[in-house]
Design an enzyme around this catalytic site. Structure first.
Site, short mmCIF file in Angstrom:
data_model
loop_
_atom_site.label_atom_id
_atom_site.label_comp_id
_atom_site.label_asym_id
_atom_site.label_seq_id
_atom_site.Cartn_x
_atom_site.Cartn_y
_atom_site.Cartn_z
N HIS A 169 0.84 -1.21 0.00
CA HIS A 169 0.00 0.00 0.00
C HIS A 169 0.88 1.27 0.00
O HIS A 169 0.86 2.06 0.95
CB HIS A 169 -0.87 -0.06 1.26
CG HIS A 169 -1.99 0.93 1.33
ND1 HIS A 169 -1.80 2.30 1.31
CD2 HIS A 169 -3.32 0.75 1.48
CE1 HIS A 169 -2.96 2.91 1.44
NE2 HIS A 169 -3.89 2.00 1.52
N GLU A 272 -0.80 1.38 -5.38
CA GLU A 272 -0.61 0.14 -4.62
C GLU A 272 -0.61 -1.08 -5.54
O GLU A 272 -1.52 -1.22 -6.37
CB GLU A 272 -1.74 0.01 -3.59
CG GLU A 272 -1.88 1.24 -2.71
CD GLU A 272 -3.21 1.32 -2.00
OE1 GLU A 272 -3.77 0.25 -1.65
OE2 GLU A 272 -3.72 2.43 -1.79
O1 TA6 Z 1 -6.06 1.74 -0.44
C1 TA6 Z 1 -7.07 2.70 -0.24
C2 TA6 Z 1 -7.79 2.40 1.07
O2 TA6 Z 1 -8.39 1.14 1.05
C3 TA6 Z 1 -8.77 3.53 1.33
O3 TA6 Z 1 -10.11 3.08 1.18
C4 TA6 Z 1 -8.44 3.97 2.77
O4 TA6 Z 1 -9.18 3.22 3.70
C5 TA6 Z 1 -6.95 3.65 2.80
O5 TA6 Z 1 -6.85 2.38 2.15
C6 TA6 Z 1 -6.30 3.70 4.15
O6 TA6 Z 1 -6.75 2.64 4.94
P1 TA6 Z 1 -6.23 2.61 6.48
O7 TA6 Z 1 -6.83 1.39 7.09
O8 TA6 Z 1 -4.72 2.55 6.42
O9 TA6 Z 1 -6.68 3.90 7.10
#
Ligand code: TA6
Length: 298
Positions: A169, A272
């Site tokens: 991510h 990601e």
């Molecule tokens: O990758 C995008 C995502 O899934 C968004 O929907 C947002 O939730 C982000 O990840 C961050 O997630 P987190 O659990 O790290 O706050």
């Protein structure tokens, strides 16, 4: 193993050492002829990477938590064995259990002039999470040089098959999000997580002017972040990944996250390497899968 024992066993003179970082978390610091990087053993979390002659490439929030069991905001969180919320058990931690567990050091090595490799491991005992009743062995290989290669190896070491989703991510540092475009995904279908009913696509590069949360599926396409204000390109290649996620929280979502500064969203974009939604991966006993992201700057 404590920091002293880690350094005795794995430090590389003039290239890699362990130290206690913010919140008392154990960090690996890498500095070689080509780049520097820091990785937190909590989460197997690459927190920074800076190739020589370039500004830092990964973004980190100034408001991140630094404590065991809480995800670090920025760098490259490892989302596994599920991406996003756990559909069957929404009370489970978002993005799985790997990014908040303490990983073991497997090896450190100088693999060629100026390139350093760190390997970390995590299994179901390390993770200690009863909600995922499968035996697994994760291995993370972080290779630090003029490019950054992160490979998450997943092996089914149990006797039953399991299906996982996940992502590297990655948060990238940009001058200002409105001065950025993302090349490579034009024309490909994506799910807009803010309006998921019908798949969308666009025939031009991505230009972000509002909260953006997209999952491109069935694609192995590389991306290029064109940053006009910093005058650089960040190339993001991948393998073992059929999904690409593009995210910027914009104003309201940034304000709603305690570990994300209200004024920080213009300085970042997530690209990601994932396997999410229909790209979920099933591993039979003994099967292995490698998910890799390779990052470079010019
Ligand atoms: O990758 C995008 C995502 O899934 C968004 O929907 C947002 O939730 C982000 O990840 C961050 O997630 P987190 O659990 O790290 O706050």
């Amino acid at each position: 193993m404590n920091i002293q024992e880690l350094n005795q066993r794995f430090a590389l003179a003039g290239q890699l050492l362990f130290r206690t970082g913010p919140g008392g978390l154990p960090l690996v610091e890498i500095f070689n002829d080509q780049a520097s990087a820091s990785i937190c053993l909590m989460g197997g979390h690459v927190m920074s990477w800076q190739p020589r002659e370039h500004a830092p490439v990964l973004w980190m929030s100034g408001h991140s938590n630094y404590q065991i069991g809480k995800a670090i905001r920025g760098g490259i969180p490892i989302c596994w064995p599920w991406f996003g919320a756990n559909a069957k058990s929404p009370e489970f931690p978002a993005h799985g259990i790997a990014r908040t567990a303490l990983w073991r050091v497997l090896s450190t090595a100088s693999i060629e002039k100026g390139v350093t490799q760190l390997r970390l491991g995590l299994n179901q005992t390390d993770a200690g999470f009863s909600g995922w009743p499968h035996n697994f062995d994760l291995e993370l290989a972080v290779t630090v040089g003029q490019s950054l290669q992160v490979t998450l190896g997943i092996r089914n070491s149990g006797s039953d098959s399991f299906t996982w989703t996940g992502a590297l991510h990655s948060y990238f540092s940009v001058g200002h999000i409105t001065e950025v475009t993302v090349e490579g995904l034009q024309g490909l279908p994506y799910t807009d997580r803010l309006d998921p009913i019908i798949p969308k696509s666009e025939d031009h590069s991505i230009h972000i002017t509002a909260e953006t949360d997209r999952i491109y599926t069935a694609t192995e396409q590389a991306c290029r972040i064109v940053d006009r204000s910093l005058g650089r390109n960040i190339h993001v290649e991948k393998s073992g990944s059929r999904s690409t996620v593009v995210w910027n929280p914009w104003v309201n979502k940034a304000a709603a996250m305690a570990d994300f500064g209200n004024e920080e969203y213009p300085g970042m974009i997530c690209i990601e390497a994932a396997n999410a939604a229909d790209d979920a991966v099933t591993l039979e006993p003994g099967d292995e899968h490698k998910l890799t992201q390779i990052i470079r700057v010019d």
